[in-house]
Scaffold this motif. Structure first.
Motif, PDB file in Angstrom:
ATOM      1  N   GLU A  30      -6.199  -5.840  -6.896  1.00  0.00           N
ATOM      2  CA  GLU A  30      -7.262  -5.492  -5.955  1.00  0.00           C
ATOM      3  C   GLU A  30      -8.332  -4.636  -6.626  1.00  0.00           C
ATOM      4  OE1 GLU A  30      -6.926  -4.755  -1.877  1.00  0.00           O
ATOM      5  OE2 GLU A  30      -4.758  -5.085  -1.821  1.00  0.00           O
ATOM      6  N   ARG A  31      -7.911  -3.732  -7.493  1.00  0.00           N
ATOM      7  CA  ARG A  31      -8.891  -2.906  -8.203  1.00  0.00           C
ATOM      8  C   ARG A  31      -9.733  -3.772  -9.141  1.00  0.00           C
ATOM      9  NH1 ARG A  31      -8.559   2.318  -7.177  1.00  0.00           N
ATOM     10  NH2 ARG A  31      -6.573   3.370  -6.716  1.00  0.00           N
ATOM     11  N   GLU A  87     -13.084   0.989  -1.771  1.00  0.00           N
ATOM     12  CA  GLU A  87     -12.628   1.786  -2.908  1.00  0.00           C
ATOM     13  C   GLU A  87     -11.801   2.974  -2.438  1.00  0.00           C
ATOM     14  OE1 GLU A  87     -14.390   3.869  -6.989  1.00  0.00           O
ATOM     15  OE2 GLU A  87     -15.737   2.855  -5.576  1.00  0.00           O
ATOM     16  N   LEU A 118      -8.369   1.816  -1.416  1.00  0.00           N
ATOM     17  CA  LEU A 118      -7.485   1.563  -2.553  1.00  0.00           C
ATOM     18  C   LEU A 118      -6.904   2.863  -3.087  1.00  0.00           C
ATOM     19  CD1 LEU A 118      -9.340  -1.285  -4.490  1.00  0.00           C
ATOM     20  CD2 LEU A 118      -7.376  -1.459  -2.947  1.00  0.00           C
ATOM     21  N   ASP A 119      -7.714   3.924  -3.112  1.00  0.00           N
ATOM     22  CA  ASP A 119      -7.197   5.231  -3.530  1.00  0.00           C
ATOM     23  C   ASP A 119      -6.110   5.702  -2.559  1.00  0.00           C
ATOM     24  OD1 ASP A 119      -8.972   5.236  -5.635  1.00  0.00           O
ATOM     25  OD2 ASP A 119     -10.466   6.469  -4.604  1.00  0.00           O
TER      26      ASP A 119
END
Length: 289
Positions: free
Chosen positions: A138-139, A190, A193-194
């Motif tokens: 995903e990143r 973003e 995701l973190d």
């Protein structure tokens, strides 16, 4: 985080309920097993336990939650049909959905507390590796993402497509509302995701304490019901902003409906209500066999 929840034995059954077709919902248990097998190789005894858990959760959801969904959709449908929907109703619908999600997690938790402690060290390592792999993918996908302008155009296109499924053809006013929503919506991917990386880390930590009868239930409960404690301040603010923006869009679109569109929305809700009631009856008659 959605991948980790699949490991909590059948979460996807619950996640898929509100938007799946009848055929998709009937076979959701099979889809769960396929996805679960991507994360961990179970031995025969574990597989039998998981199969039973998925079957029981699927039946519980169909016979208890689907009738509730149908009831709430009926209330929403009637208010739209009589043009009596309010902004407060929109907010209440969100709260009802959140409560339903919490109820789903409550249904999953006992199975997770029973099944997860039986994982071996090798199986936990396998889960950790698969979580890391998917997050890395995903990143990488995010790093290769289009420019902000292209993403904005893509968001507008997706919003129009979703609206068309309910309205068929958006009016100029509705087009402006959709464009305004996409322009004002704040990006969160973003930050999500973190957050997901932190959730995964805490989940693996919990799995490492899975045989600690005092600590493991507490750790898992926190991840189930207080996962927003892992939100960054910026993510929490953006999530709240986008939620309020979306609720305002829903109400403004409702107010902008012409008679033909209103009839289409009501008819579509009738279809969902009928599907949910039929599925509930089917699972009630079929039982757990």
């Amino acid at each position: 985080m959605r991948y980790a929840r699949l490991l909590l034995v059948a979460g996807v059954v619950l996640l898929s309920a509100a938007c799946s077709t009848q055929i998709g919902y009937r076979f959701a248990d099979t889809f769960v097993e396929w996805e679960l097998n991507e994360f961990v190789d179970l031995n025969d005894a574990q597989q039998q336990q998981v199969d039973l858990a998925i079957t029981e959760l699927h039946h519980w959801h169909a016979t208890n939650e689907l009738p509730f969904y149908a009831q709430q959709l009926q209330i929403l449908r009637d208010k739209i049909a009589t043009q009596s929907l309010t902004e407060a109703d929109i907010a209440e619908t969100y709260n009802i959905a959140f409560t339903a999600w919490q109820r789903m997690l409550t249904g999953i938790e006992p199975y997770a507390l029973t099944l997860l402690p039986n994982l071996t060290e090798a199986q936990v390592a396998q889960i950790e590796a698969e979580l890391a792999k998917r997050l890395a993918e995903e990143r990488e996908e995010l790093a290769e993402a289009k420019t902000s302008e292209e993403r904005q155009a893509q968001l507008r296109k997706r919003a129009r497509k979703n609206a068309q499924s309910w309205l068929r053809r958006a009016t100029p006013v509705q087009e402006r509302l959709l464009n305004q929503w996409s322009d004002e919506r704040l990006p969160t991917r973003e930050l999500w995701l973190d957050y997901t990386a932190q959730w995964h880390s805490r989940f693996v930590q919990a799995l490492n304490e899975r045989r600690n009868l005092k600590q493991f239930p507490t750790l898992l409960n926190q991840l189930f019901f207080n996962s927003d404690m892992l939100y960054s301040k910026e993510l929490a603010e953006r999530v709240e902003h986008n939620r309020e923006l979306t609720m305002a869009l829903m109400y403004n679109l409702y107010q902008s409906l012409n008679n033909k569109q209103r009839q289409r929305v009501v008819a579509k809700l009738d279809e969902y209500i009928e599907d949910f009631n039929e599925l509930a009856m089917l699972f009630e008659e079929r039982g757990l066999g």
